[in-house]
Design a protein around this motif. Structure first.
Motif, PDB file in Angstrom:
ATOM      1  N   ALA A   1      72.516  24.844  28.783  1.00 21.17           N
ATOM      2  CA  ALA A   1      72.039  23.955  27.715  1.00 21.17           C
ATOM      3  C   ALA A   1      70.871  23.089  28.207  1.00 21.17           C
ATOM      4  O   ALA A   1      69.895  22.870  27.483  1.00 21.17           O
ATOM      5  N   THR A   2      70.959  22.623  29.434  1.00 20.63           N
ATOM      6  CA  THR A   2      69.894  21.808  30.010  1.00 20.63           C
ATOM      7  C   THR A   2      68.609  22.616  30.160  1.00 20.63           C
ATOM      8  O   THR A   2      67.519  22.137  29.845  1.00 20.63           O
ATOM      9  N   LEU A   3      68.748  23.857  30.623  1.00 23.49           N
ATOM     10  CA  LEU A   3      67.581  24.728  30.743  1.00 23.49           C
ATOM     11  C   LEU A   3      66.944  24.980  29.381  1.00 23.49           C
ATOM     12  O   LEU A   3      65.716  24.932  29.247  1.00 23.49           O
ATOM     13  N   ARG A   4      67.777  25.258  28.391  1.00 21.14           N
ATOM     14  CA  ARG A   4      67.277  25.505  27.034  1.00 21.14           C
ATOM     15  C   ARG A   4      66.494  24.292  26.532  1.00 21.14           C
ATOM     16  O   ARG A   4      65.402  24.422  25.974  1.00 21.14           O
ATOM     17  N   GLN A   5      67.058  23.120  26.754  1.00 21.59           N
ATOM     18  CA  GLN A   5      66.389  21.882  26.326  1.00 21.59           C
ATOM     19  C   GLN A   5      65.096  21.662  27.111  1.00 21.59           C
ATOM     20  O   GLN A   5      64.075  21.253  26.550  1.00 21.59           O
ATOM     21  N   LYS A   6      65.142  21.942  28.406  1.00 17.01           N
ATOM     22  CA  LYS A   6      63.970  21.739  29.267  1.00 17.01           C
ATOM     23  C   LYS A   6      62.810  22.625  28.828  1.00 17.01           C
ATOM     24  O   LYS A   6      61.662  22.180  28.781  1.00 17.01           O
ATOM     25  N   TYR A   7      63.100  23.872  28.510  1.00 16.16           N
ATOM     26  CA  TYR A   7      62.043  24.802  28.147  1.00 16.16           C
ATOM     27  C   TYR A   7      61.659  24.762  26.671  1.00 16.16           C
ATOM     28  O   TYR A   7      60.484  24.828  26.332  1.00 16.16           O
ATOM     29  N   PHE A   8      62.664  24.671  25.795  1.00 14.64           N
ATOM     30  CA  PHE A   8      62.407  24.853  24.362  1.00 14.64           C
ATOM     31  C   PHE A   8      62.658  23.616  23.514  1.00 14.64           C
ATOM     32  O   PHE A   8      62.526  23.667  22.294  1.00 14.64           O
ATOM     33  N   GLY A   9      62.998  22.508  24.125  1.00 13.44           N
ATOM     34  CA  GLY A   9      63.263  21.286  23.370  1.00 13.44           C
ATOM     35  C   GLY A   9      61.987  20.708  22.758  1.00 13.44           C
ATOM     36  O   GLY A   9      60.881  21.189  23.009  1.00 13.44           O
ATOM     37  N   PRO A  10      62.150  19.651  21.963  1.00 17.12           N
ATOM     38  CA  PRO A  10      61.006  19.042  21.275  1.00 17.12           C
ATOM     39  C   PRO A  10      59.900  18.583  22.232  1.00 17.12           C
ATOM     40  O   PRO A  10      58.727  18.608  21.892  1.00 17.12           O
ATOM     41  N   GLU A  11      60.242  18.156  23.404  1.00 16.96           N
ATOM     42  CA  GLU A  11      59.259  17.746  24.417  1.00 16.96           C
ATOM     43  C   GLU A  11      59.351  18.656  25.634  1.00 16.96           C
ATOM     44  O   GLU A  11      59.034  18.252  26.747  1.00 16.96           O
ATOM     45  N   GLY A  12      59.764  19.896  25.404  1.00 19.71           N
ATOM     46  CA  GLY A  12      59.988  20.837  26.496  1.00 19.71           C
ATOM     47  C   GLY A  12      58.714  21.447  27.043  1.00 19.71           C
ATOM     48  O   GLY A  12      57.598  21.178  26.594  1.00 19.71           O
ATOM     49  N   GLU A  13      58.909  22.287  28.043  1.00 21.42           N
ATOM     50  CA  GLU A  13      57.790  22.924  28.734  1.00 21.42           C
ATOM     51  C   GLU A  13      56.950  23.788  27.796  1.00 21.42           C
ATOM     52  O   GLU A  13      55.725  23.809  27.910  1.00 21.42           O
ATOM     53  N   LEU A  14      57.596  24.503  26.876  1.00 22.93           N
ATOM     54  CA  LEU A  14      56.842  25.354  25.955  1.00 22.93           C
ATOM     55  C   LEU A  14      55.947  24.512  25.049  1.00 22.93           C
ATOM     56  O   LEU A  14      54.788  24.855  24.815  1.00 22.93           O
ATOM     57  N   TYR A  15      56.476  23.407  24.558  1.00 21.43           N
ATOM     58  CA  TYR A  15      55.690  22.503  23.719  1.00 21.43           C
ATOM     59  C   TYR A  15      54.482  21.964  24.495  1.00 21.43           C
ATOM     60  O   TYR A  15      53.355  21.959  24.002  1.00 21.43           O
ATOM     61  N   LYS A  16      54.711  21.528  25.735  1.00 20.59           N
ATOM     62  CA  LYS A  16      53.631  20.970  26.548  1.00 20.59           C
ATOM     63  C   LYS A  16      52.580  22.028  26.857  1.00 20.59           C
ATOM     64  O   LYS A  16      51.372  21.749  26.807  1.00 20.59           O
ATOM     65  N   LYS A  17      53.036  23.227  27.163  1.00 23.78           N
ATOM     66  CA  LYS A  17      52.097  24.308  27.473  1.00 23.78           C
ATOM     67  C   LYS A  17      51.286  24.677  26.231  1.00 23.78           C
ATOM     68  O   LYS A  17      50.077  24.909  26.318  1.00 23.78           O
ATOM     69  N   ARG A  18      51.961  24.728  25.078  1.00 27.02           N
ATOM     70  CA  ARG A  18      51.262  25.034  23.826  1.00 27.02           C
ATOM     71  C   ARG A  18      50.193  23.970  23.554  1.00 27.02           C
ATOM     72  O   ARG A  18      49.075  24.291  23.175  1.00 27.02           O
ATOM     73  N   GLN A  19      50.538  22.720  23.772  1.00 24.65           N
ATOM     74  CA  GLN A  19      49.576  21.638  23.557  1.00 24.65           C
ATOM     75  C   GLN A  19      48.378  21.791  24.482  1.00 24.65           C
ATOM     76  O   GLN A  19      47.237  21.655  24.054  1.00 24.65           O
ATOM     77  N   SER A  20      48.642  22.090  25.747  1.00 22.83           N
ATOM     78  CA  SER A  20      47.540  22.168  26.710  1.00 22.83           C
ATOM     79  C   SER A  20      46.645  23.371  26.451  1.00 22.83           C
ATOM     80  O   SER A  20      45.443  23.314  26.707  1.00 22.83           O
ATOM     81  N   LEU A  21      47.209  24.469  25.950  1.00 19.66           N
ATOM     82  CA  LEU A  21      46.407  25.667  25.690  1.00 19.66           C
ATOM     83  C   LEU A  21      45.730  25.648  24.323  1.00 19.66           C
ATOM     84  O   LEU A  21      44.594  26.090  24.185  1.00 19.66           O
ATOM     85  N   MET A  22      46.426  25.169  23.311  1.00 22.49           N
ATOM     86  CA  MET A  22      45.933  25.266  21.939  1.00 22.49           C
ATOM     87  C   MET A  22      45.066  24.087  21.510  1.00 22.49           C
ATOM     88  O   MET A  22      44.153  24.255  20.709  1.00 22.49           O
ATOM     89  N   LYS A  23      45.349  22.911  22.022  1.00 23.36           N
ATOM     90  CA  LYS A  23      44.623  21.726  21.564  1.00 23.36           C
ATOM     91  C   LYS A  23      43.109  21.855  21.744  1.00 23.36           C
ATOM     92  O   LYS A  23      42.359  21.543  20.816  1.00 23.36           O
ATOM     93  N   PRO A  24      42.618  22.309  22.896  1.00 26.67           N
ATOM     94  CA  PRO A  24      41.153  22.442  23.025  1.00 26.67           C
ATOM     95  C   PRO A  24      40.552  23.425  22.012  1.00 26.67           C
ATOM     96  O   PRO A  24      39.468  23.180  21.472  1.00 26.67           O
ATOM     97  N   ILE A  25      41.263  24.502  21.739  1.00 25.74           N
ATOM     98  CA  ILE A  25      40.773  25.487  20.765  1.00 25.74           C
ATOM     99  C   ILE A  25      40.771  24.879  19.372  1.00 25.74           C
ATOM    100  O   ILE A  25      39.789  25.003  18.625  1.00 25.74           O
ATOM    101  N   GLN A  26      41.855  24.203  19.011  1.00 23.02           N
ATOM    102  CA  GLN A  26      41.940  23.567  17.702  1.00 23.02           C
ATOM    103  C   GLN A  26      40.879  22.476  17.553  1.00 23.02           C
ATOM    104  O   GLN A  26      40.295  22.320  16.479  1.00 23.02           O
ATOM    105  N   ASP A  27      40.618  21.745  18.624  1.00 22.83           N
ATOM    106  CA  ASP A  27      39.572  20.715  18.577  1.00 22.83           C
ATOM    107  C   ASP A  27      38.197  21.337  18.352  1.00 22.83           C
ATOM    108  O   ASP A  27      37.388  20.810  17.585  1.00 22.83           O
TER     109      ASP A  27
END
Length: 171
Positions: free
Chosen positions: A97-123
């Motif tokens: 459950a902790t791993l799931r939250q760490k990777y896929f939670g609202p502030e998880g690694e996937l969210y952070k990675k998506r922000q870092s990759l997509m934000k410059p393109i969207q901007d």
């Protein structure tokens, strides 16, 4: 009679002011599909997501296997051993459950990675749309892809290809 004249003048004035405004449409899905960096970022996110999902599933399977083994061995275990095994199982389930939250939670690694990759393109896309709007004098540009309220719009007011040109991609 005066009321009709005033109403007519207000209607004509609002029509004249509305016709002076310029609107345009873009299709952000179309634009993003034609930006290679976006496709590469999406693929990278999908690979990460699959890897992390597999990791979470492996830990959950370990917990499930531990539980099944516990059920088969339960009759041979003392109370202390049962308690210890139960704690180990619960700890493994919490780990999953902790791993799931760490990777896929609202502030998880996937969210952070998506922000870092997509934000410059969207901007970049936003800035291209803004620049086009300023150059052509559009008061408003709507996203056709996200608006379910647009039933029909003339292709003449779709400026998606011009936005792609501003980004350096010709269509």
């Amino acid at each position: 009679m005066k009321k009709y004249i005033i109403a007519a003048l207000i209607a004509v004035a609002s029509f004249m002011s509305a016709s002076a405004q310029k609107f345009a449409l873009v299709d952000l899905d179309y634009i993003l599909r034609n930006v290679p960096a976006y496709e590469m970022a999406n693929e990278q996110l999908n690979q990460l997501s699959l890897r992390w999902q597999k990791e979470v599933e492996n830990v959950a399977k370990e917990a499930e296997t531990m539980f099944k083994n516990y059920q088969t061995e339960m009759v041979f275990l003392t109370d202390d051993q049962k308690k210890k095994k139960e704690e180990e199982i619960v700890a493994k389930e919490k780990e999953a459950a902790t791993l799931r939250q760490k990777y896929f939670g609202p502030e998880g690694e996937l969210y952070k990675k998506r922000q870092s990759l997509m934000k410059p393109i969207q901007d970049d896309v936003y800035n291209a749309i803004k620049k086009l709007s300023e150059e052509r004098g559009y008061q408003c540009i709507f996203d056709r892809a996200s608006s379910s309220d647009i039933i029909f719009a003339s292709p003449r007011i779709d400026v998606s290809n011009e936005v792609l040109e501003k980004l350096g991609y010709s269509k």
